[in-house]
Design a protein around this motif. Sequence first.
Motif, PDB file in Angstrom:
ATOM      1  N   PRO A  99      44.502   5.491 -24.999  1.00 13.19           N
ATOM      2  CA  PRO A  99      43.055   5.346 -25.148  1.00 13.19           C
ATOM      3  C   PRO A  99      42.517   4.183 -24.304  1.00 13.19           C
ATOM      4  N   ASN A 100      41.273   4.255 -23.965  1.00 14.65           N
ATOM      5  CA  ASN A 100      40.576   3.210 -23.203  1.00 14.65           C
ATOM      6  C   ASN A 100      41.129   3.012 -21.798  1.00 14.65           C
ATOM      7  N   GLY A 101      41.748   4.060 -21.228  1.00 13.83           N
ATOM      8  CA  GLY A 101      42.194   3.986 -19.846  1.00 13.83           C
ATOM      9  C   GLY A 101      43.525   3.315 -19.610  1.00 13.83           C
ATOM     10  N   GLY A 102      44.201   2.896 -20.652  1.00 19.95           N
ATOM     11  CA  GLY A 102      45.513   2.272 -20.513  1.00 19.95           C
ATOM     12  C   GLY A 102      46.616   3.296 -20.446  1.00 19.95           C
TER      13      GLY A 102
ATOM     14  N   THR B 153      46.946  -2.128 -20.901  1.00 19.57           N
ATOM     15  CA  THR B 153      45.510  -1.936 -20.774  1.00 19.57           C
ATOM     16  C   THR B 153      45.206  -1.212 -19.463  1.00 19.57           C
ATOM     17  N   SER B 154      43.942  -0.868 -19.250  1.00 24.19           N
ATOM     18  CA  SER B 154      43.538  -0.206 -18.010  1.00 24.19           C
ATOM     19  C   SER B 154      43.729  -1.107 -16.792  1.00 24.19           C
ATOM     20  N   SER B 155      43.785  -2.417 -17.014  1.00 25.10           N
ATOM     21  CA  SER B 155      44.028  -3.349 -15.906  1.00 25.10           C
ATOM     22  C   SER B 155      45.517  -3.676 -15.745  1.00 25.10           C
TER      23      SER B 155
ATOM     24  N   THR C 270      49.562  10.331 -26.897  1.00 20.76           N
ATOM     25  CA  THR C 270      48.557   9.862 -27.845  1.00 20.76           C
ATOM     26  C   THR C 270      47.824  11.064 -28.404  1.00 20.76           C
TER      27      THR C 270
ATOM     28  N   GLY D   3      43.746   8.385 -31.043  1.00 19.71           N
ATOM     29  CA  GLY D   3      44.227   7.221 -30.320  1.00 19.71           C
ATOM     30  C   GLY D   3      45.545   6.674 -30.835  1.00 19.71           C
TER      31      GLY D   3
ATOM     32  N   GLU E  16      46.566   2.817 -34.806  1.00 25.23           N
ATOM     33  CA  GLU E  16      46.090   1.508 -34.337  1.00 25.23           C
ATOM     34  C   GLU E  16      46.209   0.472 -35.443  1.00 25.23           C
TER      35      GLU E  16
END
Length: 114
Positions: free
Chosen positions: A11-14, A28-30, A53, A57, A74
């Motif tokens: 989730p959230n681009g990670g 994470t996405s970064s 996932t 999430g 989570e």
Amino acid sequence: LQGPRFVSPAPNGGFVVSEECGDVKVFTSSRKLLCSLSSKYGHRFGNPAGVCTDVDGSILVADEQCRTVHLFPEYGAPICLVSAGLQRPSGVACSSFGHLFVADTGENCVKVFK
């Protein structure tokens, strides 16, 4: 990473990665390490393999050595979704209809759970 095996979007681009050394890491996405599932949940993996996932999430992990599939929400404790009937679960995928697909290389098939 130590012996990365399977990877899945999170989730959230990670993304989530299982490691041969017996852990699953969430990024994470970064591309920064968010957490280790074994540290966050106090869970001991045997040989984590497939990861995915679900629509909520949560992270699902197939464990080849323990012959299980666990769900890591989570918040809250891990939930064992499948604890019997698997010989060598290696891959997992979730459908938007609530189905869990498990590639069982020990029996050369894909098993479907609801």
